[in-house]
Design a protein around this motif. Structure first.
Motif, short mmCIF file in Angstrom:
data_model
loop_
_atom_site.label_atom_id
_atom_site.label_comp_id
_atom_site.label_asym_id
_atom_site.label_seq_id
_atom_site.Cartn_x
_atom_site.Cartn_y
_atom_site.Cartn_z
N VAL A 130 43.72 42.05 42.19
CA VAL A 130 44.37 41.81 40.89
C VAL A 130 44.00 40.42 40.36
CG1 VAL A 130 46.60 41.50 39.76
CG2 VAL A 130 46.26 43.41 41.34
N SER A 131 43.96 39.44 41.27
CA SER A 131 43.60 38.08 40.84
C SER A 131 42.18 38.03 40.28
CB SER A 131 43.74 37.11 42.02
OG SER A 131 45.06 37.09 42.51
N VAL A 132 41.24 38.69 40.98
CA VAL A 132 39.86 38.73 40.49
C VAL A 132 39.80 39.41 39.13
CG1 VAL A 132 37.58 39.74 40.91
CG2 VAL A 132 38.84 38.66 42.79
N ALA A 133 40.54 40.51 38.98
CA ALA A 133 40.54 41.23 37.69
C ALA A 133 41.11 40.35 36.58
CB ALA A 133 41.35 42.53 37.82
N LEU A 134 42.20 39.61 36.87
CA LEU A 134 42.78 38.74 35.86
C LEU A 134 41.84 37.62 35.46
CD1 LEU A 134 46.48 38.49 37.12
CD2 LEU A 134 45.63 39.71 35.10
N PHE A 135 41.17 37.00 36.47
CA PHE A 135 40.21 35.94 36.15
C PHE A 135 39.06 36.49 35.30
CE2 PHE A 135 42.07 33.44 39.68
CZ PHE A 135 42.24 32.25 39.00
N TYR A 136 38.65 37.71 35.61
CA TYR A 136 37.58 38.31 34.82
C TYR A 136 38.05 38.53 33.37
CZ TYR A 136 34.49 41.83 32.88
OH TYR A 136 33.64 42.50 32.05
N LEU A 137 39.29 39.03 33.23
CA LEU A 137 39.81 39.25 31.88
C LEU A 137 39.91 37.94 31.11
CD1 LEU A 137 42.62 41.94 32.41
CD2 LEU A 137 40.36 42.24 31.36
N LEU A 138 40.36 36.86 31.81
CA LEU A 138 40.41 35.55 31.14
C LEU A 138 39.02 35.11 30.70
CD1 LEU A 138 42.98 33.66 33.42
CD2 LEU A 138 43.32 34.43 31.06
N ALA A 139 38.04 35.29 31.60
CA ALA A 139 36.67 34.90 31.23
C ALA A 139 36.16 35.76 30.08
CB ALA A 139 35.76 35.05 32.45
N PHE A 140 36.47 37.07 30.14
CA PHE A 140 36.03 37.98 29.06
C PHE A 140 36.68 37.60 27.74
CE2 PHE A 140 36.85 41.96 26.68
CZ PHE A 140 35.54 42.29 26.40
N ALA A 141 38.00 37.33 27.77
CA ALA A 141 38.71 36.95 26.53
C ALA A 141 38.18 35.63 26.00
CB ALA A 141 40.21 36.88 26.80
N SER A 142 37.90 34.67 26.90
CA SER A 142 37.36 33.37 26.45
C SER A 142 36.01 33.56 25.79
CB SER A 142 37.25 32.42 27.65
OG SER A 142 38.51 32.20 28.24
N LEU A 156 40.71 45.57 26.92
CA LEU A 156 41.33 44.87 28.05
C LEU A 156 41.63 45.82 29.20
CD1 LEU A 156 43.82 42.42 26.27
CD2 LEU A 156 41.69 41.85 27.47
N TRP A 157 42.16 47.01 28.86
CA TRP A 157 42.46 47.98 29.91
C TRP A 157 41.19 48.45 30.61
CZ3 TRP A 157 46.80 48.87 32.22
CH2 TRP A 157 48.02 48.61 31.56
N VAL A 158 40.17 48.78 29.83
CA VAL A 158 38.92 49.28 30.43
C VAL A 158 38.29 48.21 31.31
CG1 VAL A 158 36.56 50.02 29.94
CG2 VAL A 158 38.48 50.96 28.62
N HIS A 159 38.16 47.00 30.79
CA HIS A 159 37.53 45.93 31.57
C HIS A 159 38.40 45.53 32.78
CE1 HIS A 159 33.95 44.78 29.21
NE2 HIS A 159 34.63 45.32 28.18
N GLY A 160 39.74 45.51 32.58
CA GLY A 160 40.63 45.14 33.68
C GLY A 160 40.56 46.13 34.83
N ILE A 161 40.63 47.45 34.47
CA ILE A 161 40.55 48.47 35.53
C ILE A 161 39.17 48.45 36.18
CG2 ILE A 161 40.57 50.96 35.94
CD1 ILE A 161 42.69 51.19 33.75
N GLY A 162 38.12 48.27 35.39
CA GLY A 162 36.77 48.20 35.96
C GLY A 162 36.61 47.03 36.91
N ALA A 163 37.14 45.85 36.51
CA ALA A 163 37.05 44.67 37.37
C ALA A 163 37.85 44.89 38.67
CB ALA A 163 37.57 43.44 36.64
N PHE A 164 39.01 45.54 38.54
CA PHE A 164 39.83 45.81 39.73
C PHE A 164 39.10 46.75 40.69
CE2 PHE A 164 42.94 48.42 41.97
CZ PHE A 164 43.69 47.45 42.60
N LEU A 165 38.50 47.82 40.15
CA LEU A 165 37.78 48.78 40.99
C LEU A 165 36.55 48.13 41.64
CD1 LEU A 165 37.97 52.02 38.81
CD2 LEU A 165 39.30 51.46 40.85
N LEU A 166 35.84 47.32 40.86
CA LEU A 166 34.66 46.65 41.40
C LEU A 166 35.04 45.66 42.50
CD1 LEU A 166 31.60 46.31 41.15
CD2 LEU A 166 32.01 44.49 39.48
N SER A 167 36.14 44.92 42.25
CA SER A 167 36.62 43.98 43.26
C SER A 167 37.09 44.71 44.52
CB SER A 167 37.76 43.14 42.69
OG SER A 167 38.33 42.31 43.68
N SER A 168 37.79 45.84 44.34
CA SER A 168 38.26 46.63 45.49
C SER A 168 37.09 47.16 46.29
CB SER A 168 39.12 47.80 45.00
OG SER A 168 40.25 47.34 44.29
N THR A 169 36.05 47.61 45.58
CA THR A 169 34.86 48.11 46.28
C THR A 169 34.22 47.00 47.09
OG1 THR A 169 34.46 49.74 44.54
CG2 THR A 169 32.60 49.17 45.97
#
Length: 605
Positions: A130-142, A156-169
């Motif tokens: 979740v932390s990795v996904a949030l940091f990615y969303l912050l970077a994406f929003a910036s 935000l939902w698409v990128h957040g879920i994608g970042a979470f799945l990628l981080s989990s993998t």
């Protein structure tokens, strides 16, 4: 869950017994109910078996899990009658809530072991993802803010879920795929190396069964060469009271070491190993070493060609060391290999220390036995020597021996025969001959011994009862004559121990046992017991020592009663790789048990 999507397990929902949305049973719902019941009963059998096989906390914990599951099953099963219009309200859901609470309590109190750790790992992993996904969303929003492009909620939902799945993998799946791939590659390309390393780890166990030092060193050299593909292996050891570690065994490039190449105890390498007994890999040493120590390592590197040293030690006592030569850069040696070699050196050192203690204990035992034998000899020979000294005095004074009465002549003859018997007994005990061994029937040996001893038993009114093992033809590698001597001695000792006992009897019993069915080992026990007074407590620990006996030695003739019989008997059994023990029967009398390894036990039909 998959079948429900197609309406096979649950067709839909409808109003039932006051519940507006209750499942309607589908065509496969009976299979689901069967699986539900089977799953519970299968787990119950597993848990009940565990409860019966374990004790203490493990049994209690499995009992807790069983009753928790029983409560949950009983509660959950009340949901299904309404599927088939059976008017039973699902009041058992209260028990389901209780089940959930019990499971939580079981995890919290560690009654359900291992789950707390797994849940903690899962929680940490989830938090990281979740932390990795949030940091990615912050970077994406910036980034989108810099571009002055609004971010849509859907993005935000698409990128957040994608970042979470990628981080989990990356966190969970990738390490497992990597470990699985490495395991396949190692099994495919490095079977020999893995097997050799396993053999290196198991080597100390095999070395413990070897008694000769040179055989131990030879086995070490062969195993190390195979395990790490060393081009040269040499072992240097030191003898007691010596000041030099000398070449003992070697292989490969070290077969012919430099002439006179040895290590004094004041060598900097030896002093460093004694101070800190650890393995030294030359290519990994630091440059800030003592100059003498570093120069000695260089000297060993270039004169001997060594790449690594493994001390053979225990504590801070170094019995020797192993020098290795390895092709190429020995920085490639894994920590596992280095640890295994260090462990090998320490275990061999412990083996040497143990053998030193055993030698010291053996020397003490020899001195004790020698003292006991000397005292016994003095006691046994002193009385017979009186008559011999008397005759010597008569001869010295010019008195004719012919004038001695007949009774004195008989005493003299008896005492001379006794001295001869004592000397022969000591000689027999000292010779320790094994004799020729061949397959021998234990039952046949006992029949012969009983036949020989039957006349003595009959004379003393002792009944002999023989109970052979009728179910097998028992044979052992033995010397027939020596075994007959052993059993004769034990039976005659038992006969003499029964003097003055009412209804004296001796039982000879043969029992076979299989101590190690996996290795095919079986043993035969021969028990010789009597109903006498038993072994005196004062002689319990020394009954097999020479000249230890409870009999009146001065009143007997021949070698009976000298205390050498049991000592010789035990020595013979030990030469047969057997064991001999004595204990007192719970009721009365002594029991001698002789154990020999069977080589044949064919069951009779």
């Amino acid at each position: 869950a998959t079948f429900t999507c197609f309406g096979w397990t649950v067709e839909g929902v409808s109003e039932r017994a006051g519940h507006p949305f209750w499942p309607d049973a589908g065509p496969l719902s009976p299979l689901f109910l069967i699986y539900f019941a089977y799953y519970f009963f299968a787990c119950s059998i597993f848990l009940l078996k565990g409860i019966s096989e374990h004790i203490g906390g493990r049994s209690t914990d499995q009992t807790f899990v069983f009753y928790s599951a029983l409560i949950g099953f009983c509660g959950g099963s009340t949901n299904f009658p309404l599927w088939y219009d059976i008017p039973i309200q699902p009041y058992g859901n209260g028990l389901v809530s209780l089940y959930a609470f019990m499971i939580w309590y079981g995890i919290y109190s560690n009654r359900i072991t291992g789950i707390r750790v797994d849940l903690s790992k899962m929680a940490v992993g989830l938090l990281l993802n979740v932390s990795v996904a949030l940091f990615y969303l912050l970077a994406f929003a910036s980034y989108r803010t810099i571009l002055k492009t609004p971010v849509q909620p859907s993005e935000l939902w698409v990128h957040g879920i994608g970042a979470f799945l990628l981080s989990s993998t990356n966190y969970w799946l990738t390490p497992r795929i990597k470990a699985f791939s490495e395991r396949i590659l190692e099994n495919t390309f490095h079977d020999d190396k893995i097997n050799a390393l396993t053999m290196l780890k198991e080597l100390p166990v095999h070395l413990a069964d070897i008694s000769e030092d040179q055989q131990i060193f030879k086995k070490m050299v062969e195993s190390i060469s195979l395990a790490i593909n060393a081009t040269g292996v040499a072992i240097y050891t030191i003898e007691p009271f010596d000041d030099t570690y000398r070449h003992s065994t070697s292989a490969g490039t070290f077969v012919n070491p430099p002439s006179g190449f040895s290590f004094k105890t004041n060598n900097p390498i030896v002093e460093e190993l004694i101070r800190k007994p650890v393995s030294v890999v030359f290519d990994r040493v630091q440059l800030d070493l003592d100059s003498k120590y570093y120069k000695a390592l260089l000297d060993m590197r270039y004169k001997l060609g060594a790449s690594m040293i493994i001390p053979i030690f225990t504590g801070h006592e170094v019995y020797g060391f192993i020098a290795l030569a390895i092709e190429g850069n020995n920085r490639s040696l894994s920590e596992e290999v280095i640890s295994s070699l260090s462990y090998l050196g320490s275990q061999v050192g412990i083996n040497f220390r143990t053998r030193e203690f055993e030698k010291q204990a053996s020397e003490v035992d020899k001195l004790v036995a020698l003292g006991t034998m000397a005292a016994g000899l003095a006691h046994e020979i002193r009385n017979p020597l009186v008559s011999v000294q008397t005759v010597a005095s008569m001869v010295q004074l010019g008195i004719s021996v012919d004038g001695a009465n007949e009774q004195f002549k008989q005493v003299l003859s008896r005492d001379v025969a006794r001295i001869k018997s004592i000397v022969e007994g000591v000689t027999l005990y000292s010779e320790n001959k094994k004799g020729t061994m061949k397959p021998t029937s234990i039952n046949s040996v006992l029949v012969n011994s009983i036949e020989i001893s039957s006349k003595i038993a009959e004379k003393h009114g002792v009944s002999l009862r023989f109970m052979p093992d009728d179910h097998s033809n028992i044979k052992a590698m033995a010397n027939l004559g020596q075994l007959v001597q052993v059993f004769n001695n034990l039976i005659e000792n038992a006969i003499h121990a029964l003097s003055g006992v009412e209804a004296p009897r001796i039982e000879i019993k043969v029992i076979t046992r299989g101590d190690n069915k996996k290795l095919g080992q079986s043993w035969v026990n021969v028990e010789i017991s009597d109903n006498g007074k038993g072994v005196p407590e004062s002689q319990w620990t020394r009954i097999f020592d020479p000249f230890i006996t409870s009999k009146n030695t001065g009143a007997r003739s021949g070698n009976t009663g000298m205390g050498l019989g049991l000592a010789i008997t035990k020595r013979i059994i030990e030469n047969h790789n057997g064991a001999m023990v004595v204990d007192n029967n719970p009721m009365s009398g002594a029991r001698f048990t002789i154990s020999l390894e069977c080589i044949e036990a064919e069951m009779k039909v």
